[in-house]
Design an enzyme around this catalytic site. Structure first.
Site: not given
Lengths: 149, 395
Positions: A88-90
């Site tokens: 996840i790119c967060l």
């Protein structure tokens, strides 16, 4: 082992607390290893009955460093910031992390990220990323696509 | 050289097969390779080409299965229970790949491609250790031949290593045939692993060298002047990148050592009652750490001993009885040395310093914070002392 005390306390609140659509599941691997089942109710992109499974592993440096968070299981939710290998790119999972956040706040952020999603697609660089992705998403040097997550 | 001499008709079939292969028409390619093998059954290349074609065909037919295997490789928790992996058609194809690579190896025992596909299929059948062995062989050959596929092999090997390493709970060297073997054989296996450890170290070393060269070339490219060339080495950004590489290199070496020691223990350890052994070691480790701690506290001054007394009381108080305002927002323990930031948030000094030194942010407010913007919170400290004393009396 200061982080263990914090995790104990977090565990107490997590198990007591009930947030709609989130289910925290402890594992046998220890107090630092969690599964979270997420249901997305009011978004037509996702099946409301299907629970996406999130894996959360807090390392020895937790909470100074963020935990390792990724989706696991057969079905990875479609989202422009979620790679097909579950990473996840967060920003709060990387540079944006501060110890004032918690496992609960991470789960809530990811739930709302999916809930607000309007694009039924993978990130633009999905294929390239998963072909050389490290096992731990935290070792990826993320470039955040945009900040309105 | 007589059996290796090329047969022109067979060669023609092979070339046609290659053309079809490039057009991703694997079935036709396979039939052409079949013909080539009939003409000349002693050519290694025909078998390896056919194995490749079978494998690609499998990939074409079961794309889901292949992407699933990729994720399986990178996540140690996954178990091979994918439905498609049990499909008869699929195993049949994979077995054909195996058959061809075996045949190729029987002709030429140093064929890189054959080892590669053998390893891949072994992996897909869930035989991680067998795959590991094949890939290590493949790796050694690739180094010898300076083959361009070295990078692929290295990638796969490092992932497989993580998988074997990460799978420690489920890893069972014994089930792979080591248990039935006598001590002599297991010693032989051990020598293999020693070899492998050496090889892994080489691979890590070469990766490190390549990465460093990459970084240097980046900077080299920017600065042409000789004088500046020397100066880029003093550039903090450059130094940091090199340091990061060195750190990663050492981490990887440590991982390799861990894996090696693990294998060593596994092989030297008694096969029966292994589980109880490991649990005994665990408890011993705990004992050691606790005794270390007690040594430290014993070694402290008398004034510290007093503090320790308080500390004990603090630890005995159940968490939920401590009021919220005495709890450190970083590690959720009760504060003992509270500090306040310029934004008015209070933290335990040690925890805040640990975070701010790295990230220069106030954890709760999320605004920039430096170490000189932190002050002791005296009133909170008094409140904590009072709380501790009250509890002492209460108990």
């Amino acid at each position: 082992m200061a982080y263990k005390r914090r995790l104990l306390k977090e565990m107490q609140t997590l198990l007591d607390l009930s947030i709609p659509g989130l289910k925290f599941i402890p594992t046998e691997d220890g107090i630092n290893h969690w599964y979270v089942d997420i249901n997305i109710v009011d978004n037509p992109i996702y099946d409301p009955a299907h629970a996406f499974r999130l894996e959360i592993v807090a390392g020895d440096e937790y909470p100074i460093e963020p935990p390792m968070v990724k989706f696991i299981g057969q079905e990875i939710p479609l989202h422009p910031h979620v790679y097909s290998n579950g990473h996840i790119c967060l920003n709060i999972l990387g540079d944006g992390w501060t110890p004032a956040q918690s496992i609960r706040s991470i789960a809530l952020s990811i739930q709302s990220m999916l809930q607000g999603n309007t694009k039924n697609e993978r990130p633009p660089d999905d294929e390239r990323y998963i072909s050389h992705a490290p096992q731990n998403p935290r070792s990826s040097g993320w470039v955040y696509h945009d900040d309105n997550v | 050289m007589a059996p290796f001499a090329t047969n022109s008709t067979a060669e023609k079939f092979k070339n046609e097969g290659n053309d079809h292969f490039r057009k991703h028409d694997y079935e036709k390619a396979i039939t052409l390779y079949d013909k080539a093998i009939k003409q000349d059954p002693n050519q290694v290349a025909y078998y390896t080409n056919r194995a490749t074609a079978f494998f690609k065909l499998h990939e074409q037919r079961y794309p889901n299965l292949h992407s699933w295997f990729k994720t399986w490789l990178t996540t140690p928790e996954y178990e091979p229970d994918h439905e498609e992996s049990k499909a008869e058609e699929s195993t049949k194809l994979l077995k054909l790949v195996l058959q061809d690579s075996r045949k190729a190896l029987s002709i030429d025992c140093k064929n890189l491609k054959a080892y590669y596909y053998f390893g891949l299929v072994a992996f897909m059948f869930g035989k991680l250790h067998e795959a590991w062995g094949k890939f290590v062989e493949c790796y050694r050959l690739a180094i010898e031949a300076q083959s361009p596929s070295l990078v692929d092999v290295m990638n796969f090997i490092s992932k497989l290593r993580v998988k074997l390493c990460g799978n420690r709970k489920n890893i069972s060297l014994k089930s792979e045939g080591i248990s039935q073997s006598s001590t002599g054989l297991s010693r032989g296996k051990f020598a293999n692993y020693e070899n492998l450890h050496f090889l892994l170290n080489i691979s890590i070393q070469s990766e490190y060298n390549a990465n460093c060269n990459n970084i240097i070339s980046q900077y080299d490219h920017i600065e042409d002047d000789d004088y500046q060339k020397a100066s880029f080495r003093r550039n903090p950004k450059f130094q940091k990148q090199i340091e990061d590489q060195a750190k990663r290199y050492h981490d990887k070496l440590k991982d390799a050592d861990d894996l090696f020691n693990f294998v060593k223990e596994e092989l030297n350890g008694n096969n029966t009652g292994k589980r109880s052994d490991s649990s005994a070691i665990d408890s011993k480790e705990i004992n050691v750490t606790t005794s270390d701690k007690s040594k430290q506290t014993n070694g402290n001054n008398k004034t510290d001993a007093k503090k320790d007394g308080k500390l004990k009381v603090r630890l005995d108080v159940p968490l939920y009885e401590i009021p919220e305002y005495l709890i450190d927002p970083v590690k959720y323990g009760m504060m003992t040395d509270p500090v306040i930031t310029i934004y008015g948030e209070s933290y335990e000094r040690k925890n805040l310093v640990e975070f701010v030194a790295k990230h220069h942010i106030d954890p709760v407010v999320k605004k920039p914070l430096e170490l000189n913007q932190i002050y002791p919170n005296k009133s909170l400290k008094l409140a904590i002392q009072k709380f501790v004393e009250e509890h002492k009396i209460a108990e």
